[in-house]
Design a protein around this motif. Sequence first.
Motif, PDB file in Angstrom:
ATOM      1  N   LYS A  48     -11.727 -32.275 -28.527  1.00  0.00           N
ATOM      2  CA  LYS A  48     -12.468 -32.605 -28.492  1.00  0.00           C
ATOM      3  C   LYS A  48     -14.490 -31.874 -27.227  1.00  0.00           C
ATOM      4  N   ILE A  49     -14.974 -31.060 -28.350  1.00  0.00           N
ATOM      5  CA  ILE A  49     -15.759 -30.379 -27.091  1.00  0.00           C
ATOM      6  C   ILE A  49     -16.619 -31.166 -26.103  1.00  0.00           C
ATOM      7  N   LYS A  50     -16.462 -30.781 -25.038  1.00  0.00           N
ATOM      8  CA  LYS A  50     -17.539 -31.935 -24.022  1.00  0.00           C
ATOM      9  C   LYS A  50     -17.871 -31.541 -24.118  1.00  0.00           C
ATOM     10  N   ASN A  51     -18.713 -30.473 -24.333  1.00  0.00           N
ATOM     11  CA  ASN A  51     -20.124 -29.612 -23.649  1.00  0.00           C
ATOM     12  C   ASN A  51     -21.066 -29.870 -25.234  1.00  0.00           C
ATOM     13  N   ALA A  52     -22.312 -30.866 -25.175  1.00  0.00           N
ATOM     14  CA  ALA A  52     -22.589 -31.293 -26.127  1.00  0.00           C
ATOM     15  C   ALA A  52     -23.280 -29.083 -26.631  1.00  0.00           C
ATOM     16  N   PHE A  53     -24.222 -28.561 -26.650  1.00  0.00           N
ATOM     17  CA  PHE A  53     -24.416 -27.513 -26.402  1.00  0.00           C
ATOM     18  C   PHE A  53     -23.078 -26.438 -27.394  1.00  0.00           C
TER      19      PHE A  53
END
Length: 453
Positions: free
Chosen positions: A6-11
């Motif tokens: 899962k990509i942790k960075n929201a952008f």
Amino acid sequence: MAKDKKIKNAFKRSEQHRKTKREKEQAKLARRMEVKKAEKDKENGAALKAERLAKNVPRTLDNSRQFDATSYLTADPATLRDLEEKAARASRMINGEEPEEEEDEESDGDNGEDDGDEDEEMPEAGPSNPKTHRSKEKENGDVDEEEEGEDADIAEEAGAGEEEEGDQLEIIPDQPQLPPKILITTSASPCKMTYNFCDDLKNVFPGGEFFKRPRGRGYEIGRLARWAAKRGYQAFIVVNEDHKAPNAITLINLPAGPTAYFRLSSVISSSQIYGHARPSPHSPELILNNFTTLLGHSVGRLFGSLFPPQPQFRGRQVVTLHNQRDFLFFRRHRYMFTSPTSAKLQEIGPRFTLKLRWLRKGLPSVTAPDGRAPAGENDDEEVDVSSDEEVDAADLAAKEKKDEDEAMAEMSMPDKQKKSKDAGIKVPGLAEEGEYEWKWKPKMEVSRRTFFL
């Protein structure tokens, strides 16, 4: 992107979601363009398009309808027809009529062979031979002349009879058909809005008459319905109101029922419709749409009896009662012919919606608080001489004289008039109350796809 990573960075996560969504849209667009290109093919394009349209049918509440099998009135008509055919087939088997079909088929086969032999003996197709006909006519000349003389006399008599019947038949359509008499009234102490709605209803029905209902005893719905039935009315409509607005309609078919109760909503009078047309006294055309079950057919016939069987097309008026998910939408329009091949609709009004709550046999009963028939039920019956009350001798003699005169007049009547007099209007008693044929209950709404009409 893997599911476990899962990509942790929201952008970056939102950017990746937009890219994935864009890729799906582009793939879907590519598939649609391929299908469109294939359907443009002259050889198989039409078949591919028909197959796609057959598969892509949206699922709605109407086409996924579920019939209520708890009553034969609301069951699927196709199922009822199948059961009727099975019952008829079983009765034929019990009576021993089933083997006859096989015998008929065998006899049909034998007849087919005989027909083949006859076809072989028949001459070839071609122009008829006039010589053979002339020779046969010469041989049977004397007999034909006698038969022709008799046929001519019979034809003259039949022609004269047909002319007389033709004259009678030509006169009958020209006679105006009287519309059914309908009595319209309200509940006690109605408001102005209810009066306006009754005025619109009176304009909808060609034979509508309004009766201002007084308050007090003696003006119950059952008593008024029997009063109207004895005076030749074919229907009785009662508009009920609540919170100074019409909310229900009771429709009674006279003289012996049935009685239907509808919930009334979305009432818009003719004056509130923008650009409405003015009604004319012509009999409108009636359109009953989407009534499928036996209960729906009963309701449709109930409304059909309120209008004349033959509409006056010169008035260009049409009344529509459309059934959609058990809601009956009432509309009245007028045709506007803009050209010889096209027409528009101009609404006349009123506009309202009905929903059936119950359907009952017979007329509404009138009973006292203790459950007995109230006084006045036997007003039209003969005087009971055996009672302890004193009866005026002069009144009794006058009544006997009247009965004697009626009996003498009936003896001199032709048979047809006697039958018509015997088959007079029979109105049920005040205490007679029919059973419910169908009644709506909240527990019946188990699914949004279950409809009853």
